[in-house]
Design a protein around this motif. Sequence first.
Motif, PDB file in Angstrom:
ATOM      1  N   MET A  34       0.932  -1.276   0.258  1.00 15.91           N
ATOM      2  CA  MET A  34      -0.050  -0.047   0.105  1.00 15.91           C
ATOM      3  C   MET A  34       1.027   1.248  -0.536  1.00 15.91           C
ATOM      4  N   GLY A  35       0.288   2.454  -0.977  1.00 16.29           N
ATOM      5  CA  GLY A  35       1.287   3.435  -0.777  1.00 16.29           C
ATOM      6  C   GLY A  35      -0.363   5.322  -0.206  1.00 16.29           C
ATOM      7  N   TRP A  36       0.928   5.536  -0.724  1.00 16.30           N
ATOM      8  CA  TRP A  36       0.310   7.232  -0.878  1.00 16.30           C
ATOM      9  C   TRP A  36       1.174   7.468  -1.657  1.00 16.30           C
ATOM     10  N   PHE A  37       0.713   8.511  -2.598  1.00 12.85           N
ATOM     11  CA  PHE A  37       0.870   9.431  -4.073  1.00 12.85           C
ATOM     12  C   PHE A  37       0.287  10.723  -4.115  1.00 12.85           C
ATOM     13  N   ARG A  38       0.700  11.815  -3.871  1.00 15.85           N
ATOM     14  CA  ARG A  38      -0.040  13.090  -4.408  1.00 15.85           C
ATOM     15  C   ARG A  38       0.211  14.097  -5.688  1.00 15.85           C
ATOM     16  N   GLN A  39      -0.681  14.995  -6.133  1.00 17.50           N
ATOM     17  CA  GLN A  39      -0.651  15.703  -7.030  1.00 17.50           C
ATOM     18  C   GLN A  39      -1.471  17.075  -6.819  1.00 17.50           C
ATOM     19  N   VAL A  40      -0.622  17.833  -7.649  1.00 14.49           N
ATOM     20  CA  VAL A  40      -0.681  19.455  -7.795  1.00 14.49           C
ATOM     21  C   VAL A  40      -1.418  19.368  -9.549  1.00 14.49           C
ATOM     22  N   GLU A  44       1.980  15.839 -12.405  1.00 20.96           N
ATOM     23  CA  GLU A  44       2.064  14.458 -12.927  1.00 20.96           C
ATOM     24  C   GLU A  44       1.657  13.660 -11.390  1.00 20.96           C
ATOM     25  N   ARG A  45       1.374  13.089 -11.687  1.00 17.63           N
ATOM     26  CA  ARG A  45       1.284  12.088  -9.898  1.00 17.63           C
ATOM     27  C   ARG A  45       2.481  11.440  -9.254  1.00 17.63           C
ATOM     28  N   GLU A  46       2.617  12.010  -7.747  1.00 17.93           N
ATOM     29  CA  GLU A  46       3.984  11.948  -6.880  1.00 17.93           C
ATOM     30  C   GLU A  46       3.760  10.685  -6.301  1.00 17.93           C
ATOM     31  N   PHE A  47       5.084   9.991  -6.342  1.00 19.24           N
ATOM     32  CA  PHE A  47       5.381   8.517  -5.368  1.00 19.24           C
ATOM     33  C   PHE A  47       5.493   9.646  -4.388  1.00 19.24           C
ATOM     34  N   VAL A  48       5.094   9.336  -2.759  1.00 14.75           N
ATOM     35  CA  VAL A  48       5.388  10.145  -2.046  1.00 14.75           C
ATOM     36  C   VAL A  48       5.712   8.846  -0.529  1.00 14.75           C
ATOM     37  N   ALA A  49       4.953   7.362  -0.592  1.00 14.79           N
ATOM     38  CA  ALA A  49       5.341   6.428   0.510  1.00 14.79           C
ATOM     39  C   ALA A  49       4.952   5.355   0.118  1.00 14.79           C
ATOM     40  N   TYR A  60      10.179   5.886   1.125  1.00  8.71           N
ATOM     41  CA  TYR A  60       9.713   7.739   1.110  1.00  8.71           C
ATOM     42  C   TYR A  60      10.121   8.444  -0.470  1.00  8.71           C
ATOM     43  N   ALA A  61       9.824   9.096  -0.650  1.00  7.10           N
ATOM     44  CA  ALA A  61      10.563  10.341  -1.983  1.00  7.10           C
ATOM     45  C   ALA A  61      11.150  11.214  -0.118  1.00  7.10           C
ATOM     46  N   ASP A  62      12.354  11.611  -1.679  1.00  3.48           N
ATOM     47  CA  ASP A  62      13.382  12.515  -0.600  1.00  3.48           C
ATOM     48  C   ASP A  62      12.546  13.473  -0.428  1.00  3.48           C
ATOM     49  N   THR A  69       5.498   9.900   7.822  1.00  2.00           N
ATOM     50  CA  THR A  69       6.345   8.466   8.196  1.00  2.00           C
ATOM     51  C   THR A  69       4.704   7.705   7.737  1.00  2.00           C
ATOM     52  N   ILE A  70       5.320   6.599   7.128  1.00  2.00           N
ATOM     53  CA  ILE A  70       3.368   5.175   6.528  1.00  2.00           C
ATOM     54  C   ILE A  70       4.032   4.623   7.428  1.00  2.00           C
ATOM     55  N   SER A  71       2.577   3.846   7.756  1.00  2.00           N
ATOM     56  CA  SER A  71       1.711   2.975   8.880  1.00  2.00           C
ATOM     57  C   SER A  71       0.729   1.782   8.574  1.00  2.00           C
TER      58      SER A  71
END
Length: 125
Positions: A34-40, A44-49, A60-62, A69-71
């Motif tokens: 499972m993960g998180w992305f974000r988009q402005v 483009e949709r950007e990887f977060v964690a 994690y993205a740098d 923190t992802i959990s």
Amino acid sequence: QVQLVESGGGLVQAGGSLKLSCAASGRTFARYVMGWFRQVLGKEREFVAAISWSGGSTYYADSVKGRFTISRGNARNTVYLEMNGLKPEDTAVYYCAADETITTTIMRSPNWDYWGQGTQVTVYS
């Protein structure tokens, strides 16, 4: 029917914190990455964690390392993103994602199988 539902977004001052939640249903997600992305808007949709099915590995993205923190929840069908030290550049719609077979090689691309509807995070200075 597979559903990923995010919650916890909102408006926060720079330096503040938010905790996003994503509840997965419709399948047994215990074995899913499972993960998180974000988009402005307009970008483009950007990887977060991301987090492995066991919770033993996290990625994690740098740009967020050391602040986010992802959990996973005990039932493994819930994933959280705790965001501290928020910056205005963290403003975006945050999406939860799940995939049973995604690998570390390609997980940073938005080619996951399942997506939530997104939750807005706005950080003001």
